[in-house]
Structures are given as C-alpha cells and as structure tokens.
Design a protein around this motif. Structure first.
Motif, PDB file in Angstrom:
ATOM      1  N   SER A  89       0.782  -1.173   0.198  1.00 16.06           N
ATOM      2  CA  SER A  89      -0.009   0.223  -0.148  1.00 16.06           C
ATOM      3  C   SER A  89       0.934   1.215   0.052  1.00 16.06           C
ATOM      4  CB  SER A  89      -0.831   0.081   1.003  1.00 16.06           C
ATOM      5  OG  SER A  89      -0.290  -0.067   2.378  1.00 16.06           O
ATOM      6  N   THR A  90       2.027   1.180   0.399  1.00  8.78           N
ATOM      7  CA  THR A  90       2.993   2.343   0.582  1.00  8.78           C
ATOM      8  C   THR A  90       3.091   2.819  -0.840  1.00  8.78           C
ATOM      9  OG1 THR A  90       3.933   1.673   2.694  1.00  8.78           O
ATOM     10  CG2 THR A  90       5.038   3.303   1.456  1.00  8.78           C
ATOM     11  N   ALA A  93       0.204   4.034  -2.477  1.00 11.03           N
ATOM     12  CA  ALA A  93       0.025   5.263  -2.284  1.00 11.03           C
ATOM     13  C   ALA A  93       0.909   6.551  -3.056  1.00 11.03           C
ATOM     14  CB  ALA A  93       0.139   5.497  -0.920  1.00 11.03           C
ATOM     15  N   THR A  96      -0.306   6.396  -6.736  1.00 13.22           N
ATOM     16  CA  THR A  96      -1.519   7.513  -6.974  1.00 13.22           C
ATOM     17  C   THR A  96      -1.321   8.905  -6.695  1.00 13.22           C
ATOM     18  OG1 THR A  96      -2.189   6.961  -4.643  1.00 13.22           O
ATOM     19  CG2 THR A  96      -3.242   5.554  -6.326  1.00 13.22           C
ATOM     20  N   GLU A  97      -0.286   9.095  -5.694  1.00 13.23           N
ATOM     21  CA  GLU A  97      -0.270  10.671  -5.559  1.00 13.23           C
ATOM     22  C   GLU A  97       0.752  11.192  -6.592  1.00 13.23           C
ATOM     23  OE1 GLU A  97       1.561  13.156  -1.605  1.00 13.23           O
ATOM     24  OE2 GLU A  97       2.754  11.595  -2.237  1.00 13.23           O
ATOM     25  N   ARG A 121      -4.579  10.393  -3.795  1.00 12.19           N
ATOM     26  CA  ARG A 121      -3.996   9.438  -3.280  1.00 12.19           C
ATOM     27  C   ARG A 121      -4.617   8.548  -2.437  1.00 12.19           C
ATOM     28  NH1 ARG A 121       1.570   9.443  -0.811  1.00 12.19           N
ATOM     29  NH2 ARG A 121       1.314   8.397   1.206  1.00 12.19           N
ATOM     30  N   GLU A 123      -4.012   5.622   0.079  1.00  4.99           N
ATOM     31  CA  GLU A 123      -3.224   4.964   1.195  1.00  4.99           C
ATOM     32  C   GLU A 123      -3.362   3.715   1.474  1.00  4.99           C
ATOM     33  OE1 GLU A 123      -2.217   7.571   4.387  1.00  4.99           O
ATOM     34  OE2 GLU A 123      -1.913   9.341   2.903  1.00  4.99           O
TER      35      GLU A 123
END
Length: 153
Positions: A89-90, A93, A96-97, A121, A123
């Motif tokens: 997920s990091t 994130a 997506t950011e 984003r 997360e």
C-alpha cells in the motif's frame, strides 16, 4: 413582520421539498457475491494512440492480488465491479499521488481492464475495476455472474 414570517415559511417549505426529493428516491444497496480469484494486476502510466490508451512498460506496480467479492449496482447495467487490495500500500499510495489527474492503465492477467484517471492519493491499497458482463465471463463462471446480476436484495 408578516413578510418575514411568509419568507421563513417559504424557505422552510423549499428545504422540506428538497429533502423529500433527495431522500425519497429509490436507493438500492449494491449486490455482492463472495468469490476467490487470484489475478496478477499491474498499474501502468499510459500513452494515447488513435483514441486508445496503452500501457507504458514497465509496470509502476505489479502484484498477485486476491479478489474476494464481486459487486453489482443496479444503475450500472451489466457492469461488475471487481475490488481488490494491493499488499504494498505504501508504493501504491506513492503511485497514486504522483499520478493525480493523469490517466493510468490497469491490467489484470495481462489484459487491459481499465484506464481511469487518478483523482487522489490512495493510502489503503484499495483498487477496483469494472467489467462488462461479456468480459467478466472470461474470469468468473456464468453461474456466479448470473446470480450476481439477478440477486436484487
């Protein structure tokens, strides 16, 4: 004073009318069905060619994910939503950011299944794509798809 009371009554009636219209519509809970299917899902930057969006290799992230449910919303026609979770997920994130307001390509088992525009984003690692009935039949049995599309709770 009477004008204020009339105006107040009118405004209150308008608010009540808006409430009835917005809350009185037929709102149906999405239908869900449990499944268990593994996919290799990749997220890619995209490039446009002749009106189509194509993936730019290499994948920004690629993982084996497990789909545990399918979702159908009545107002979505025969489209099936396939939700899943990226384990990293990091990294998701970060991707997506870095791609907010950009179109990406989502591939499942090597096939392009979606080309959404990233809006924020994410997360949690949560992601999904929608498949039309004909495409969903490639990945899930007809019995499951039929049950999902006919089970209206």
């Amino acid at each position: 004073m009477k004008t204020k009371e009339l105006l107040f009554g009118f405004v209150l009636a308008c608010i009540a009318g808006i409430f009835v219209i917005s809350c009185g519509g037929k709102s149906q809970k999405p239908t869900e069905i449990a499944v268990r299917k593994d996919f290799v899902v990749g997220i890619y930057e995209s490039t446009e060619s002749d009106g189509s969006f194509l993936p730019v290799e290499p994948a920004l992230i690629q993982e084996k994910v497990t789909v545990t449910k399918l979702i159908h919303r009545e107002d979505d026609g025969d489209n099936i939503t396939v939700p899943f979770q990226f384990k990293n997920s990091t990294e998701y994130a970060k991707i997506t950011e870095e791609n907010i307001d950009k179109r990406i390509v989502i591939k499942a088992d090597g096939e392009i299944v979606s080309t959404p525009v990233v809006r924020m984003r994410i997360e949690s690692g949560a992601c999904s794509f929608s498949l039309p009935r004909q495409q969903a039949d490639k990945y899930f049995t007809s019995d499951i798809i039929d049950q999902l599309l006919t089970d209206r709770k």
